[in-house]
Design a protein around this motif. Structure first.
Motif, PDB file in Angstrom:
ATOM      1  N   LYS A 308      54.741  29.836  34.033  1.00 58.76           N
ATOM      2  CA  LYS A 308      54.776  31.300  33.994  1.00 58.76           C
ATOM      3  C   LYS A 308      53.919  31.766  32.827  1.00 58.76           C
ATOM      4  N   GLU A 309      53.257  32.849  32.997  1.00 55.30           N
ATOM      5  CA  GLU A 309      52.344  33.442  32.003  1.00 55.30           C
ATOM      6  C   GLU A 309      51.078  32.613  31.799  1.00 55.30           C
ATOM      7  N   LYS A 310      50.946  31.528  32.578  1.00 55.85           N
ATOM      8  CA  LYS A 310      49.734  30.715  32.433  1.00 55.85           C
ATOM      9  C   LYS A 310      48.881  30.753  33.698  1.00 55.85           C
ATOM     10  N   VAL A 311      49.551  30.713  34.850  1.00 54.17           N
ATOM     11  CA  VAL A 311      48.767  30.701  36.093  1.00 54.17           C
ATOM     12  C   VAL A 311      48.806  32.076  36.749  1.00 54.17           C
ATOM     13  N   ARG A 312      47.772  32.332  37.466  1.00 55.66           N
ATOM     14  CA  ARG A 312      47.696  33.623  38.174  1.00 55.66           C
ATOM     15  C   ARG A 312      47.105  33.360  39.539  1.00 55.66           C
ATOM     16  N   LEU A 313      47.697  33.972  40.567  1.00 57.20           N
ATOM     17  CA  LEU A 313      47.168  33.837  41.925  1.00 57.20           C
ATOM     18  C   LEU A 313      46.319  35.058  42.253  1.00 57.20           C
ATOM     19  N   GLY A 343      56.892  42.660  40.504  1.00 61.35           N
ATOM     20  CA  GLY A 343      57.957  43.460  39.874  1.00 61.35           C
ATOM     21  C   GLY A 343      58.961  42.574  39.163  1.00 61.35           C
ATOM     22  N   GLU A 344      59.321  41.461  39.806  1.00 61.20           N
ATOM     23  CA  GLU A 344      60.377  40.604  39.223  1.00 61.20           C
ATOM     24  C   GLU A 344      59.867  39.736  38.079  1.00 61.20           C
ATOM     25  N   LEU A 345      58.615  39.273  38.175  1.00 62.32           N
ATOM     26  CA  LEU A 345      58.167  38.254  37.220  1.00 62.32           C
ATOM     27  C   LEU A 345      57.208  38.734  36.130  1.00 62.32           C
ATOM     28  N   SER A 346      56.557  39.883  36.350  1.00 62.55           N
ATOM     29  CA  SER A 346      55.524  40.299  35.381  1.00 62.55           C
ATOM     30  C   SER A 346      56.106  40.455  33.979  1.00 62.55           C
ATOM     31  N   THR A 347      55.263  40.193  32.997  1.00 65.00           N
ATOM     32  CA  THR A 347      55.632  40.482  31.606  1.00 65.00           C
ATOM     33  C   THR A 347      54.580  41.447  31.062  1.00 65.00           C
ATOM     34  N   VAL A 348      54.711  41.819  29.796  1.00 66.31           N
ATOM     35  CA  VAL A 348      53.772  42.778  29.225  1.00 66.31           C
ATOM     36  C   VAL A 348      52.336  42.267  29.359  1.00 66.31           C
ATOM     37  N   SER A 349      52.169  40.953  29.220  1.00 68.56           N
ATOM     38  CA  SER A 349      50.804  40.432  29.213  1.00 68.56           C
ATOM     39  C   SER A 349      50.433  39.656  30.477  1.00 68.56           C
ATOM     40  N   TRP A 350      51.303  39.638  31.468  1.00 73.62           N
ATOM     41  CA  TRP A 350      51.028  38.759  32.629  1.00 73.62           C
ATOM     42  C   TRP A 350      51.464  39.390  33.942  1.00 73.62           C
ATOM     43  N   THR A 351      50.536  39.437  34.873  1.00 74.74           N
ATOM     44  CA  THR A 351      50.868  39.823  36.250  1.00 74.74           C
ATOM     45  C   THR A 351      50.582  38.594  37.098  1.00 74.74           C
ATOM     46  N   PRO A 352      51.606  38.019  37.741  1.00 71.48           N
ATOM     47  CA  PRO A 352      51.377  36.735  38.424  1.00 71.48           C
ATOM     48  C   PRO A 352      50.357  36.811  39.559  1.00 71.48           C
ATOM     49  N   ILE A 353      50.345  37.935  40.298  1.00 70.42           N
ATOM     50  CA  ILE A 353      49.435  37.995  41.452  1.00 70.42           C
ATOM     51  C   ILE A 353      48.485  39.179  41.315  1.00 70.42           C
ATOM     52  N   TRP A 354      47.224  38.895  41.454  1.00 65.15           N
ATOM     53  CA  TRP A 354      46.230  39.970  41.585  1.00 65.15           C
ATOM     54  C   TRP A 354      45.854  40.023  43.057  1.00 65.15           C
ATOM     55  N   TYR A 355      46.024  41.177  43.665  1.00 63.99           N
ATOM     56  CA  TYR A 355      45.820  41.282  45.105  1.00 63.99           C
ATOM     57  C   TYR A 355      44.746  42.319  45.406  1.00 63.99           C
ATOM     58  N   PHE A 356      43.665  41.883  46.026  1.00 61.78           N
ATOM     59  CA  PHE A 356      42.599  42.822  46.434  1.00 61.78           C
ATOM     60  C   PHE A 356      42.585  42.875  47.960  1.00 61.78           C
ATOM     61  N   TYR A 357      42.704  44.053  48.524  1.00 60.07           N
ATOM     62  CA  TYR A 357      42.642  44.209  49.975  1.00 60.07           C
ATOM     63  C   TYR A 357      41.344  44.950  50.296  1.00 60.07           C
ATOM     64  N   ARG A 358      40.260  44.252  50.354  1.00 59.08           N
ATOM     65  CA  ARG A 358      38.963  44.874  50.620  1.00 59.08           C
ATOM     66  C   ARG A 358      37.914  43.783  50.840  1.00 59.08           C
ATOM     67  N   SER A 359      36.758  44.237  51.300  1.00 55.80           N
ATOM     68  CA  SER A 359      35.631  43.322  51.419  1.00 55.80           C
ATOM     69  C   SER A 359      34.867  43.416  50.104  1.00 55.80           C
ATOM     70  N   LEU A 360      34.382  42.315  49.592  1.00 55.48           N
ATOM     71  CA  LEU A 360      33.650  42.369  48.323  1.00 55.48           C
ATOM     72  C   LEU A 360      32.200  41.958  48.535  1.00 55.48           C
ATOM     73  N   PRO A 361      31.281  42.501  47.732  1.00 57.40           N
ATOM     74  CA  PRO A 361      29.895  42.058  47.837  1.00 57.40           C
ATOM     75  C   PRO A 361      29.762  40.579  47.447  1.00 57.40           C
ATOM     76  N   PHE A 362      28.692  39.988  47.941  1.00 56.47           N
ATOM     77  CA  PHE A 362      28.449  38.556  47.733  1.00 56.47           C
ATOM     78  C   PHE A 362      28.575  38.148  46.252  1.00 56.47           C
ATOM     79  N   ASP A 363      27.990  38.952  45.354  1.00 61.95           N
ATOM     80  CA  ASP A 363      28.010  38.577  43.925  1.00 61.95           C
ATOM     81  C   ASP A 363      29.431  38.480  43.380  1.00 61.95           C
ATOM     82  N   ASN A 364      30.314  39.362  43.877  1.00 64.41           N
ATOM     83  CA  ASN A 364      31.706  39.282  43.416  1.00 64.41           C
ATOM     84  C   ASN A 364      32.422  38.051  43.978  1.00 64.41           C
TER      85      ASN A 364
END
Ligand code: ADP
Ligand code: G6P
Length: 483
Positions: A308-313, A343-364
């Motif tokens: 926890k607080e080390k890995v991020r998905l 909501g259950e796991l986040s801390t001040v400095s850590w959000t376990p999951i970053w979720y993007f729902y979109r198409s991204l350009p090739f460079d990203n």
């Protein structure tokens, strides 16, 4: 000079009309991204649907649309809203897609959708027959157009016709449940060559041909009265050079060239010692196992709380087929899961999951591939999965770990990855743990072997192998008739 005519429902670009003018955006999905490389190198014409319905196209923009597509070497088959509903959202994505991916409970067998599927396949066949010169080679793609080969053959018996299926072909026991199973097989048998990603899909297809049509199959050839149809597997590769070189350029970027996304990733890494990123990239599709992956991540954090607080998905999900109810439900399920876990796991400095729902350009995409320590891809069923190959191609220093579902076609060629059963949370948690602790030397050894293979069996080689096999097949057929 003869040319290749590529036909698929989805063109390499999608058109939209915004404030009275036409915008073209790259299409997402393995077929479009893979074939785009083949198309841009060669003498080919690509026929497909522009993404706009007939009702959306004003007469005033008709010529502009043709021009916009011609710039990409494309020409269009126009579909009405009714046709898109019955053919694309209906039969293609509510019958064949779920059935061929073993989601039988999602498959709908509606006669009205089948009728539109047939009619639209005829439209595509007519467009080919009108555009093809006698010595052109026709290459039809994917499950939306399985009747096209036979429909073209009836109009233009002398043409060379190849078909490639980009999704799994299911076992006979699944395939036989479809009311129009024989019609689909006969449609495909209009081809001279039928290609699949893996030997297993090929085997399933041949078994269905034998059992449902009673045709003579010897080794990988199907004997018709007047022709022989060859069936073979051609695992699709990627444009290795494009990904590898983009990653090398990315590594040498100057501060002013770095994207906001990359800055964000770097800031997080710098602020958290031992921070590790898990990456998943997919179209938002129930076959990709995204919801299950999120649950497995929660399980992993329960089992190994020290991470926890080390890995991020990081989840990048590109919107797909959002008018189909199962996709809408899945979107809600993922939103809820991500919201609850964060909501259950986040801390001040850590959000376990970053979720993007979109198409991204090739460079990203390159930002993500090169910044993430572990690519974690867990489809429940997937014809190939090119994302797995793209990740490995971008690892220029050969570090990084790929965790890949056994149910992806690409698992056959990527034995050095950590292969998992997407339903086995215990095994997944252990693989994540193993990946986090894998010595660099071992990472490099595994990735070097995969890179070598991917570089060699790239998308160009895949296309050439298919084309050469198609032309050889045709010549053999001619000499058989001549005898
Ligand atoms: P599928 O064909 O089922 O979508 P693949 O993994 O074979 O699955 O191919 C997906 C293709 O789409 C890859 O080439 C990948 O780079 C591209 N892609 C996936 N997600 C995105 C995204 N969010 N933005 C841009 N391209 C994406
Ligand atoms: C998969 C299919 C393609 C399809 C792509 C995107 O890769 O094999 O035929 O084009 O998904 O799906 P879409 O429905 O947007 O065309």
């Amino acid at each position: 000079m003869s040319k290749t005519i590529i036909i698929s429902n989805r063109l390499p670009v999608q058109l939209q009309i915004k404030e009275g003018s036409i915008e073209a955006t790259p299409s997402v999905g393995g077929l479009a991204t893979g074939m785009k490389s083949v198309h841009s190198d060669g003498e080919s014409l690509w026929i497909g649907w522009s993404g706009l319905t007939l009702e959306e196209i004003p007469d005033s923009l008709d010529a502009d649309i043709d021009q916009a597509l011609a710039r990409h070497g494309c020409s269009r088959v126009d579909l009405s809203k009714n046709e898109v509903d019955g053919f694309y959202y209906g039969f293609s994505n509510r019958t064949i897609w779920p059935l061929f991916h073993y989601f039988m409970e999602y498959s709908e067998f509606e006669l009205s959708n089948w009728t539109v599927y047939e009619a639209v396949n005829r439209k595509f066949a007519d467009a080919i027959a009108a555009a093809a010169a006698d010595d052109d080679v026709i290459w039809v793609h994917d499950y939306q157009l399985m009747l096209v080969p036979q429909m073209v053959r009836e109009q233009r018996p002398g043409l060379s016709i190849g078909f490639f299926l980009h999704i799994p072909f299911p076992s006979y026991e699944i395939f036989r449940t479809m009311p129009w199973r024989r019609e689909v097989l006969r449609g495909l048998l209009g081809s001279d060559l039928i290609g699949f990603h893996t030997y297993d899909y090929e085997r399933h297809f041949l078994s269905s041909v034998r059992r449902l049509l009673g045709l003579e199959v010897s080794f990988n050839e199907i004997h018709l009265e007047d022709r022989v149809v060859k069936v073979d597997s051609f695992p699709m590769g990627i444009d290795y050079k494009k990904f590898n070189e983009a990653a090398a350029r990315h590594r040498d970027m100057k501060p002013g060239e770095i994207s906001d996304l990359q800055n964000r990733l770097d800031t997080h890494k710098a602020s958290t010692p031992d921070a590790k990123f898990f990456l998943s990239i997919d179209r938002l599709d129930y076959t990709k196992g995204i919801a299950r992956r999120i649950k497995a991540f929660e399980y992993f954090l329960e089992k190994y709380p020290e991470y926890k607080e080390k890995v991020r998905l990081i989840i990048l999900a590109v919107p797909s087929r959002s008018k189909v109810p199962q996709y809408q439900r899945l979107k809600r399920e993922i939103d809820e899961l991500v919201g609850r876990i964060n909501g259950e796991l986040s801390t001040v400095s850590w959000t376990p999951i970053w979720y993007f729902y979109r198409s991204l350009p090739f460079d990203n995409l390159i930002d993500l591939y090169t910044s993430c320590d572990i690519a974690w891809l867990t489809p429940i069923r997937d014809g190939m999965n090119l994302v797995a190959k793209e990740y490995i191609a971008t690892r220029t220093d050969q570090t990084g770990v790929l965790i890949l579902s056994e149910m992806a076609g690409s698992a056959n060629e990527m034995n050095e990855a950590l292969l998992i059963n997407p339903n086995n949370f215990e095994q997944i948690a252990e693989s994540l743990h193993q990946a986090l602790n894998m010595p660099e030397e071992e990472q490099k050894r595994r990735n070097a072997a995969m890179q070598k293979r991917l570089e060699r069996y790239n998308v160009e080689k895949w296309a050439n192998d298919f084309m050469n096999s198609l032309l050889t097949q045709r010549q053999q057929d001619y000499s058989m008739v001549a005898r």
